[in-house]
Design a protein around this motif. Sequence first.
Motif, PDB file in Angstrom:
ATOM      1  N   ILE A  39      -6.750   1.599  -2.306  1.00 48.73           N
ATOM      2  CA  ILE A  39      -7.314   2.732  -1.529  1.00 48.73           C
ATOM      3  C   ILE A  39      -8.046   3.919  -2.407  1.00 48.73           C
ATOM      4  O   ILE A  39      -8.638   4.417  -1.778  1.00 48.73           O
ATOM      5  N   ASN A  40      -7.979   3.749  -3.639  1.00 53.08           N
ATOM      6  CA  ASN A  40      -8.701   4.753  -4.322  1.00 53.08           C
ATOM      7  C   ASN A  40      -9.926   4.082  -5.225  1.00 53.08           C
ATOM      8  O   ASN A  40     -10.514   4.955  -5.848  1.00 53.08           O
TER       9      ASN A  40
ATOM     10  N   CYS B 193      -5.674   1.154  -7.581  1.00 54.41           N
ATOM     11  CA  CYS B 193      -5.241   0.974  -6.145  1.00 54.41           C
ATOM     12  C   CYS B 193      -6.331   0.818  -5.306  1.00 54.41           C
ATOM     13  O   CYS B 193      -7.309   1.499  -5.285  1.00 54.41           O
TER      14      CYS B 193
ATOM     15  N   GLN C  82       0.728  -1.133   0.120  1.00 58.39           N
ATOM     16  CA  GLN C  82      -0.034   0.061  -0.156  1.00 58.39           C
ATOM     17  C   GLN C  82       0.849   1.371   0.016  1.00 58.39           C
ATOM     18  O   GLN C  82       0.792   2.183  -0.810  1.00 58.39           O
ATOM     19  N   ALA C  83       1.783   1.173   0.640  1.00 54.48           N
ATOM     20  CA  ALA C  83       2.725   2.418   0.799  1.00 54.48           C
ATOM     21  C   ALA C  83       3.595   2.809  -0.517  1.00 54.48           C
ATOM     22  O   ALA C  83       3.622   3.792  -0.880  1.00 54.48           O
TER      23      ALA C  83
ATOM     24  N   THR D 228       1.413   6.549  -6.664  1.00 57.06           N
ATOM     25  CA  THR D 228       0.334   7.448  -7.234  1.00 57.06           C
ATOM     26  C   THR D 228       0.359   8.833  -6.632  1.00 57.06           C
ATOM     27  O   THR D 228       0.122   9.686  -7.726  1.00 57.06           O
ATOM     28  N   ALA D 229       1.256   9.205  -5.618  1.00 56.77           N
ATOM     29  CA  ALA D 229       1.539  10.576  -5.364  1.00 56.77           C
ATOM     30  C   ALA D 229       2.354  11.183  -6.759  1.00 56.77           C
ATOM     31  O   ALA D 229       2.191  12.358  -7.130  1.00 56.77           O
TER      32      ALA D 229
ATOM     33  N   GLU E 192       2.505   1.726  -3.376  1.00 56.64           N
ATOM     34  CA  GLU E 192       1.349   2.221  -4.456  1.00 56.64           C
ATOM     35  C   GLU E 192       1.218   3.453  -4.346  1.00 56.64           C
ATOM     36  O   GLU E 192       1.048   4.268  -5.030  1.00 56.64           O
ATOM     37  N   ASP E 193       0.984   4.170  -2.919  1.00 57.50           N
ATOM     38  CA  ASP E 193       0.778   5.142  -2.679  1.00 57.50           C
ATOM     39  C   ASP E 193       1.568   6.498  -2.911  1.00 57.50           C
ATOM     40  O   ASP E 193       1.714   7.430  -3.422  1.00 57.50           O
ATOM     41  N   ASN E 194       3.040   5.827  -2.842  1.00 56.58           N
ATOM     42  CA  ASN E 194       4.095   6.813  -3.373  1.00 56.58           C
ATOM     43  C   ASN E 194       3.923   6.886  -5.020  1.00 56.58           C
ATOM     44  O   ASN E 194       4.152   7.943  -5.452  1.00 56.58           O
TER      45      ASN E 194
ATOM     46  N   PRO F  99       4.435   8.576   0.764  1.00 50.35           N
ATOM     47  CA  PRO F  99       4.129   8.969   2.147  1.00 50.35           C
ATOM     48  C   PRO F  99       5.374   8.913   3.139  1.00 50.35           C
ATOM     49  O   PRO F  99       6.236   8.318   2.590  1.00 50.35           O
TER      50      PRO F  99
ATOM     51  N   THR G  81     -10.084  11.821  -7.444  1.00 59.05           N
ATOM     52  CA  THR G  81      -8.978  10.670  -6.839  1.00 59.05           C
ATOM     53  C   THR G  81      -9.751   9.387  -6.764  1.00 59.05           C
ATOM     54  O   THR G  81      -9.004   8.289  -6.458  1.00 59.05           O
TER      55      THR G  81
END
Length: 258
Positions: free
Chosen positions: A48-49, A46, A8-9, A15-16, A11-13, A188, A28
């Motif tokens: 989260i989205n 992702c 998750q972290a 995505t950012a 993929e968050d990076n 993140p 988003t």
Amino acid sequence: MPDAIPVQALEDNETAFHVLHRSEQTPTELALLLTSPEKEVCFWNCAININAAHATALLQQTVESFYAERGIAPCFKVTPLTAPADLEGRLQAAGYRLAGTRSTMLLTGPLLDPSPSQSPEISIQVARSEDDIRVFTRTQIAGFDAPADFEPWFLETNRRNVSRPDHRYYIARINGEPVGVTLLLTSPPGVAGIYAVATLESMRGRGVATALMAQAVQDAHQAGHRLVSLMTDTGEYPEQFYEKLGFVTVYHSRFYTP
């Protein structure tokens, strides 16, 4: 390697990065991002989205409508986080084909150095001024061998982000001349991502990319980011190069197109 891969972290990076470096965004919650001036679009799927309560058919229809409105073929990204879980099977049943696979790689310790003979004259500069970001952009375009008409688009996004505290732009120079670039994104917290590694063709094999990566990794670690990640095409030379530096592939993303 961490006990549990922080997918998750990571993929968050990524995505950012795409949120901040693309010229068009949709809401988003769908994570639909325009990825180039040529209007190639990727669906960054992702968990989260994505509202996993959506029926898969509705999700697929929503995404395909977004692409259809722009007159371009859709592209779905499938990762270990993809939800709904039956999306990949539904795409295959609908005639989608696997268009490519990318490797997310992770460095959990010090960077290894496969190039002990790198040019001693390499210096690394952090881009801060308007002139710096112009040099970074021109070197980025040349290193990627991208069309010249991409430069205004690259320059606009680099200008927009250079002052962000979670961005660090690096320029490598040999005898004062710019020869390569890379970008470090530290969002993140706890995870740092390396992007846009590019070296001028005439300067490859001299340790430029290694020097850039070493500086980025050092800065990430000093800022408290234990994990450093990147994404590259699976099975290609860059993946082998990053493995020599100590990066390990931790999962793959699969891209489907009609």
